[in-house]
Design an enzyme around this catalytic site. Structure first.
Site: not given
Length: 294
Positions: A40, A141, A198, A201, A123, A207, A191
Site C-alpha cells: 500500500e 483511492d 464504456c 463496461c 487511504y 452508470c 473506468c
DNA sequence: GAGACGTGGTG
DNA sequence: TCACCAAGTCT
C-alpha cells in the site's frame, strides 16, 4: 431505478467482472500485515505494475518488519531508489522502528492507531485495516473516487467526507475486501481517467456518465512547479540522492555534477535545496560534505 | 488547503 | 511532443 436495486446490480456485476478479470498481485496471496502495508505504501501515487518489481526486491532484502527496522537509512533508500517519493521510504523505516519498539513488532489493527503512524493517512489506514485485518471498511483511492463520482453522476464537487460516506453506504455486506480490490482493478482497467472503456463496461447501464463527452477534460490546470534552468526542483532532489548513495560530496562538487556552468545564485538555490533535503531526513552534513542521512 | 514530493508510462 | 496520470501524505 431505485437506489437499492442499482447498488445491488453494481455489486453483482462488478464482483463478477473482478472474478473474471481481476489482476493477480503478490500481496493478494499473503495475509502478512507487513507485506500488505508495504504494498500500500509503495502503491501511493505509483502504478501497480511498477510496484510489483520493487515489492519483490524489497522483501528479498527486508522480509520482516524487524529486518526493515534494523536497516540503515542508506540501505532503505537504496532499495527504494527508482520508485519515487523517497520520503515514503524514510517514513516506512520510522514506522518499522516505532512498531518494533512500542508495539512488539505488531501493527495496530484500528484505523485510528494506524493513522498515527508515519506515512499512513486516510487511504492506507483503511486499506490495511480491510486487506490485512479483514475489517468491513470502505477504502477510497483515486480509482474508487472516480468510479463513484461517475456512476452516481456527481457534477458538483464532493468533499472527501462525502465521498467516504458514499463508499461506506454502498459497501456490500461481508465482502469489503473483494469489493475494494475489485473497484481498484476496475478503475485501473475499465473506468480509467482518460478514455474509459464504456463500450465494454459491465455497468454501462447503471452508470450516469456512460459515454459522457465530459471525460478527458482535466479537472484542474496544474500550477507550474518550481524549477531551475528548466528542470523541476524535485528532479534535482532525485539526482542528488542517487549521487550520494555511495559517496559524500561538497556542495560545490554537487553543483559541478549538476551543471556545466553555474552562478552564485545557482549555488545559493542549491544550498537551500540541500538544506530542505536535510530537514526532510534524506541527507546529513558530515565534515563539510553532504551524505545520506544516518 | 494549496503546494511539494519522484519516476516512468501514455494518449 | 508534453501535459497528464498513477492503490496519497504531509505541512
Amino acid at each position: 431505478m431505485k437506489r437499492a436495486v442499482l447498488i445491488s446490480a453494481l455489486h453483482k456485476k462488478i464482483l463478477r467482472w473482478y472474478r473474471q478479470n481481476g489482476r493477480e498481485l503478490p500481496w493478494r496471496k499473503t495475509s502478512d500485515p507487513y507485506r500488505i502495508l508495504l504494498s500500500e505504501i509503495m502503491a501511493q501515487q505509483t502504478q501497480v505494475s511498477r510496484v510489483e518489481i520493487f515489492y519483490t526486491k524489497w522483501l528479498a532484502k527486508f522480509p520482516t518488519l524487524q529486518s526493515a527496522a534494523r536497516a540503515k537509512t542508506r540501505e532503505i533508500l537504496l532499495q527504494w531508489s527508482g520508485l519515487g517519493y523517497n520520503s515514503r521510504a524514510l517514513r516506512l523505516h520510522a514506522l518499522a522502528k516505532f512498531v518494533v519498539k512500542n508495539y512488539r513488532s505488531r501493527l495496530p489493527h484500528s484505523v485510528e492507531e494506524l493513522q498515527k503512524l508515519p506515512g499512513i493517512g486516510a487511504y492506507t489506514s483503511h486499506a490495511v485495516a480491510c486487506f490485512a485485518f479483514r475489517q468491513q471498511l470502505p477504502v477510497v483511492d483515486v480509482n474508487i473516487k472516480r468510479i463513484l463520482l461517475r456512476i452516481f453522476g456527481y457534477t458538483t464537487r464532493l468533499t472527501d467526507k462525502e465521498i467516504w460516506k458514499l463508499a461506506e453506504e454502498i459497501l456490500p455486506s461481508g465482502k469489503a475486501y473483494h469489493w475494494n480490490q475489485a473497484l481498484m482493478d476496475f478503475g485501473a482497467v475499465i473506468c480509467t481517467a482518460r478514455n474509459p472503456k464504456c463500450a465494454i463496461c459491465p455497468v454501462q447501464k447503471e452508470c450516469a456518465s456512460a459515454f459522457s463527452p465530459m471525460f478527458n477534460v482535466p479537472e484542474k490546470r496544474k500550477k507550474k512547479e518550481p524549477s531551475r534552468k528548466g528542470i523541476p526542483r524535485r528532479l534535482y532532489r532525485g539526482k542528488i540522492l542517487k549521487m550520494l548513495h555511495y559517496t559524500v560530496l561538497t556542495e560545490k562538487e554537487i553543483a559541478e555534477q549538476l551543471w556545466h556552468s553555474f552562478s552564485s545564485r545557482d549555488v545559493l538555490w542549491l544550498h537551500n535545496l540541500l538544506h530542505q533535503m536535510i530537514a526532510d531526513g534524506l541527507l546529513k552534513r558530515l565534515r563539510g560534505k553532504l551524505g545520506i542521512a544516518e
